[in-house]
Design a protein around this motif. Structure first.
Motif, PDB file in Angstrom:
ATOM      1  N   GLY A 150     -12.714   8.181   3.597  1.00 10.65           N
ATOM      2  CA  GLY A 150     -14.319   8.463   3.431  1.00 10.65           C
ATOM      3  C   GLY A 150     -14.500   9.776   3.978  1.00 10.65           C
ATOM      4  O   GLY A 150     -15.585  10.264   3.648  1.00 10.65           O
ATOM      5  N   ARG A 151     -13.718  10.293   4.393  1.00  7.89           N
ATOM      6  CA  ARG A 151     -13.807  11.709   5.197  1.00  7.89           C
ATOM      7  C   ARG A 151     -12.795  12.864   4.884  1.00  7.89           C
ATOM      8  O   ARG A 151     -11.516  12.150   4.915  1.00  7.89           O
ATOM      9  CB  ARG A 151     -14.304  11.836   6.509  1.00  7.89           C
ATOM     10  N   PRO A 152     -12.937  14.039   4.684  1.00 11.56           N
ATOM     11  CA  PRO A 152     -11.811  14.985   4.761  1.00 11.56           C
ATOM     12  C   PRO A 152     -10.960  14.968   5.888  1.00 11.56           C
ATOM     13  O   PRO A 152     -11.369  14.706   7.080  1.00 11.56           O
ATOM     14  CB  PRO A 152     -12.620  16.230   4.695  1.00 11.56           C
ATOM     15  N   ALA A 153      -9.704  14.853   5.749  1.00 10.39           N
ATOM     16  CA  ALA A 153      -8.443  14.778   6.681  1.00 10.39           C
ATOM     17  C   ALA A 153      -8.928  15.623   7.940  1.00 10.39           C
ATOM     18  O   ALA A 153      -8.704  15.173   9.148  1.00 10.39           O
ATOM     19  CB  ALA A 153      -7.275  15.018   6.205  1.00 10.39           C
ATOM     20  N   ALA A 154      -9.296  16.778   8.059  1.00 12.05           N
ATOM     21  CA  ALA A 154      -9.423  17.604   9.057  1.00 12.05           C
ATOM     22  C   ALA A 154     -10.602  17.194   9.943  1.00 12.05           C
ATOM     23  O   ALA A 154     -10.414  17.284  11.092  1.00 12.05           O
ATOM     24  CB  ALA A 154      -9.754  19.164   8.461  1.00 12.05           C
ATOM     25  N   GLU A 155     -11.645  16.654   9.186  1.00 13.05           N
ATOM     26  CA  GLU A 155     -12.805  16.357  10.033  1.00 13.05           C
ATOM     27  C   GLU A 155     -12.204  14.969  10.933  1.00 13.05           C
ATOM     28  O   GLU A 155     -12.789  14.543  11.829  1.00 13.05           O
ATOM     29  CB  GLU A 155     -13.958  15.722   9.017  1.00 13.05           C
ATOM     30  N   VAL A 156     -11.367  14.149  10.098  1.00 11.14           N
ATOM     31  CA  VAL A 156     -10.950  12.987  10.700  1.00 11.14           C
ATOM     32  C   VAL A 156     -10.045  13.258  12.026  1.00 11.14           C
ATOM     33  O   VAL A 156     -10.360  12.524  13.077  1.00 11.14           O
ATOM     34  CB  VAL A 156     -10.220  11.963   9.629  1.00 11.14           C
ATOM     35  N   ARG A 311     -13.697   7.161  -2.427  1.00 13.25           N
ATOM     36  CA  ARG A 311     -12.555   7.947  -1.546  1.00 13.25           C
ATOM     37  C   ARG A 311     -12.758   9.360  -1.967  1.00 13.25           C
ATOM     38  O   ARG A 311     -12.724   9.669  -3.093  1.00 13.25           O
ATOM     39  CB  ARG A 311     -11.239   7.378  -1.524  1.00 13.25           C
ATOM     40  N   VAL A 312     -12.199  10.339  -0.825  1.00 13.87           N
ATOM     41  CA  VAL A 312     -12.411  11.829  -0.931  1.00 13.87           C
ATOM     42  C   VAL A 312     -10.977  12.128  -1.305  1.00 13.87           C
ATOM     43  O   VAL A 312     -10.855  13.600  -1.529  1.00 13.87           O
ATOM     44  CB  VAL A 312     -12.712  12.260   0.449  1.00 13.87           C
ATOM     45  N   ASP A 313      -9.714  11.327  -1.435  1.00 14.03           N
ATOM     46  CA  ASP A 313      -8.682  11.834  -1.516  1.00 14.03           C
ATOM     47  C   ASP A 313      -7.915  10.895  -2.786  1.00 14.03           C
ATOM     48  O   ASP A 313      -7.693   9.950  -2.263  1.00 14.03           O
ATOM     49  CB  ASP A 313      -8.006  12.089  -0.473  1.00 14.03           C
ATOM     50  N   SER A 314      -7.580  11.525  -3.857  1.00 13.11           N
ATOM     51  CA  SER A 314      -7.198  10.950  -4.973  1.00 13.11           C
ATOM     52  C   SER A 314      -5.591  10.357  -4.582  1.00 13.11           C
ATOM     53  O   SER A 314      -5.121   9.819  -5.617  1.00 13.11           O
ATOM     54  CB  SER A 314      -7.416  11.474  -6.126  1.00 13.11           C
ATOM     55  N   ALA A 315      -5.044  11.094  -3.413  1.00 17.14           N
ATOM     56  CA  ALA A 315      -3.701  10.489  -3.295  1.00 17.14           C
ATOM     57  C   ALA A 315      -3.691   9.001  -3.046  1.00 17.14           C
ATOM     58  O   ALA A 315      -2.492   8.522  -2.923  1.00 17.14           O
ATOM     59  CB  ALA A 315      -3.106  11.193  -2.103  1.00 17.14           C
ATOM     60  N   PHE A 316      -4.827   8.291  -2.487  1.00 14.62           N
ATOM     61  CA  PHE A 316      -4.809   7.011  -2.019  1.00 14.62           C
ATOM     62  C   PHE A 316      -5.036   6.343  -3.346  1.00 14.62           C
ATOM     63  O   PHE A 316      -6.027   6.304  -3.953  1.00 14.62           O
ATOM     64  CB  PHE A 316      -5.889   6.529  -1.036  1.00 14.62           C
ATOM     65  N   THR A 317      -3.859   5.862  -3.876  1.00 12.79           N
ATOM     66  CA  THR A 317      -4.061   5.042  -5.381  1.00 12.79           C
ATOM     67  C   THR A 317      -4.230   3.697  -5.251  1.00 12.79           C
ATOM     68  O   THR A 317      -4.669   3.092  -3.865  1.00 12.79           O
ATOM     69  CB  THR A 317      -2.598   5.103  -5.968  1.00 12.79           C
ATOM     70  N   ASP A 318      -4.982   3.155  -6.266  1.00 17.50           N
ATOM     71  CA  ASP A 318      -5.344   1.880  -6.469  1.00 17.50           C
ATOM     72  C   ASP A 318      -4.165   0.717  -5.956  1.00 17.50           C
ATOM     73  O   ASP A 318      -4.415  -0.200  -5.093  1.00 17.50           O
ATOM     74  CB  ASP A 318      -5.602   1.324  -7.825  1.00 17.50           C
ATOM     75  N   ARG A 319      -2.949   1.137  -6.235  1.00 16.86           N
ATOM     76  CA  ARG A 319      -1.897   0.444  -5.741  1.00 16.86           C
ATOM     77  C   ARG A 319      -1.771   0.378  -4.169  1.00 16.86           C
ATOM     78  O   ARG A 319      -1.600  -0.560  -3.599  1.00 16.86           O
ATOM     79  CB  ARG A 319      -0.875   0.777  -6.217  1.00 16.86           C
TER      80      ARG A 319
END
Ligand code: SR1
Ligand code: MG
Length: 398
Positions: A150-156, A311-319
């Motif tokens: 839900g947040r950009p990785a750098a913020e996380v 989600r803020v990063d499309s690398a995280f796929t549905d699968r």
């Protein structure tokens, strides 16, 4: 550094000097009582003549029942960050937060004394509709909104670094994952329960507990509550509209595995279920308690799926989501087993079991430990809440 502790006599003057934390309470007419019943804090409720009220929670520098056990008061900063994050990503799911006094290691909170601590309600055999669902959604929103979903990785990464809570996490590491599974002076149980306790020390259990502890130490998925047992939840009075359950006591908060919070709920539901069976509570109550793990998980999963398109990063796929949910479920079952064990065997036992007469206590403790062992060792082969309920029923009703 020594921090001056409040007393019931000094709270009115404190509120007069800190109107930003007083939530509208008139210090001139405030009646104050100290209600802290946990291990680590002073908790004051101040209520004025017009009925306005506020809670002040101040960190003690030691464990309430053992003043030689020092605990840093700086943990209040972790708790304040937890309330701020919850207000941002899961509004309404915790007690309302009015602010922090960093000098006095104190936070001001919404007074929920007209609500009931969930453990108390469960112990009394009261059905509290909606609580499991609200808590499942709380965990989902907190996890999604504070993680790299839900947040950009750098913020996380920055938030995770800022969420360090080393001393409180050490308590969890020791009291939850280590001490109950070996000889330790903090442990104790009725002699009749010894076979169930000793069965928790074989290689099969210890390897799984090690894996769960490793996960707790190394996974910084998102902000977690860190101590989400049924004593950290208020449930609403009957007839309340909207949210039925609110979390509090966020001082064990850290970036950790999302499944740890779910497991805390599952494990404490198991304790409630074991108590209800030992006491022979009415079937309707027992059936409702038995469904709480499934209700909580279903709400968590549904809310996570609802949030997933944001989600803020499309690398995280549905699968990937399917894999992550499956692994989170299996871990939550394992954490649940460990959390139940620590509350029966270790330091910080719970009233669900401790307040029972001897015979019922032995029955409840034995059922909880036998079930917890199965949750810990069989978790990878338990794919659903329905199957977990079957496993639990076998041991709890045996
Ligand atoms: C010393 S604090 C003991 C326990 O109380 C809290 O509820 C946490 O679970 C902690 O482990
Ligand atoms: Mg607590």
């Amino acid at each position: 550094m020594t921090v001056e502790l409040l007393t019931v006599d000094t709270v009115p003057a404190y509120l007069a000097a800190h109107p930003e934390l007083a939530a509208g309470v008139d210090p001139g007419t405030a009646a104050v009582r100290e209600v802290g019943d946990g291990n680590l804090n002073l908790v004051f409720i101040a209520e004025d003549a017009a009925g306005a009220s506020v809670v002040l929670k101040q960190s003690l520098p030691y464990v309430r029942t053992d003043h030689s056990w020092a605990v840093p008061q700086d943990r209040i900063f972790a708790e304040a960050r937890g309330y701020e994050d919850a207000a941002r990503v899961a509004p309404g799911s915790t007690a309302g937060y009015h602010g922090l006094d960093p000098e006095r290691r104190l936070i001001a909170l919404e007074d929920l004394s007209s609500w009931t601590v969930w453990r108390t309600a469960l112990n009394e055999g009261r059905v509290t509709p909606g609580a499991g669902g609200d808590l499942g959604r709380y965990v989902a929103r907190l996890a999604f909104g504070t993680s790299a979903f839900g947040r950009p990785a750098a913020e996380v990464r920055a938030a995770a670094a800022g969420a360090l809570n080393i001393e409180l996490c050490r308590i969890t590491e020791d009291l939850v994952f280590t001490e109950p599974f070996r000889d330790h002076e903090h442990n104790g149980w009725d002699a009749e329960v010894s076979p169930a306790v000793l069965a928790l020390r074989d290689d099969a259990v210890l390897a799984e507990v090690a894996e769960l502890k490793w996960r707790f130490l190394t996974a910084a998925e998102g902000r977690i509550h860190g101590d989400l047992h049924t004593g950290s939840v208020f449930v609403a009075p009957p007839g309340t509209e909207g949210v039925q359950a609110k979390a509090f006591d966020l001082e064990f908060g850290v970036y950790g595995p999302v499944a740890f919070d779910l497991g805390a709920l599952f494990g404490n539901v198991l304790l409630a279920q074991s108590r209800a069976a030992a006491l022979g509570r009415p079937e309707a109550f027992r059936t409702w308690v038995a469904g709480l793990v499934g209700e909580t998980w279903a709400a968590f999963e549904a809310e996570f799926r609802r949030l997933w398109p944001q989600r803020v990063d499309s690398a995280f796929t549905d699968r990937f989501l399917e894999d992550w949910l499956r692994e989170t479920w299996h871990r939550a079952v394992g954490f649940g087993g460990v959390k139940a064990v620590r509350r029966v065997v270790g330091w910080a036992k719970v009233s669900d079991v401790q307040t029972l007469e001897h015979d019922e206590r032995v029955k409840a403790a034995g059922a909880a430990l036998t079930t917890a062992r199965r949750w810990i060792t069989e978790r990878q082969g338990i794919p659903s809440a329905a199957m977990l309920a079957d496993v639990t029923r076998e041991a709890v009703l045996a």
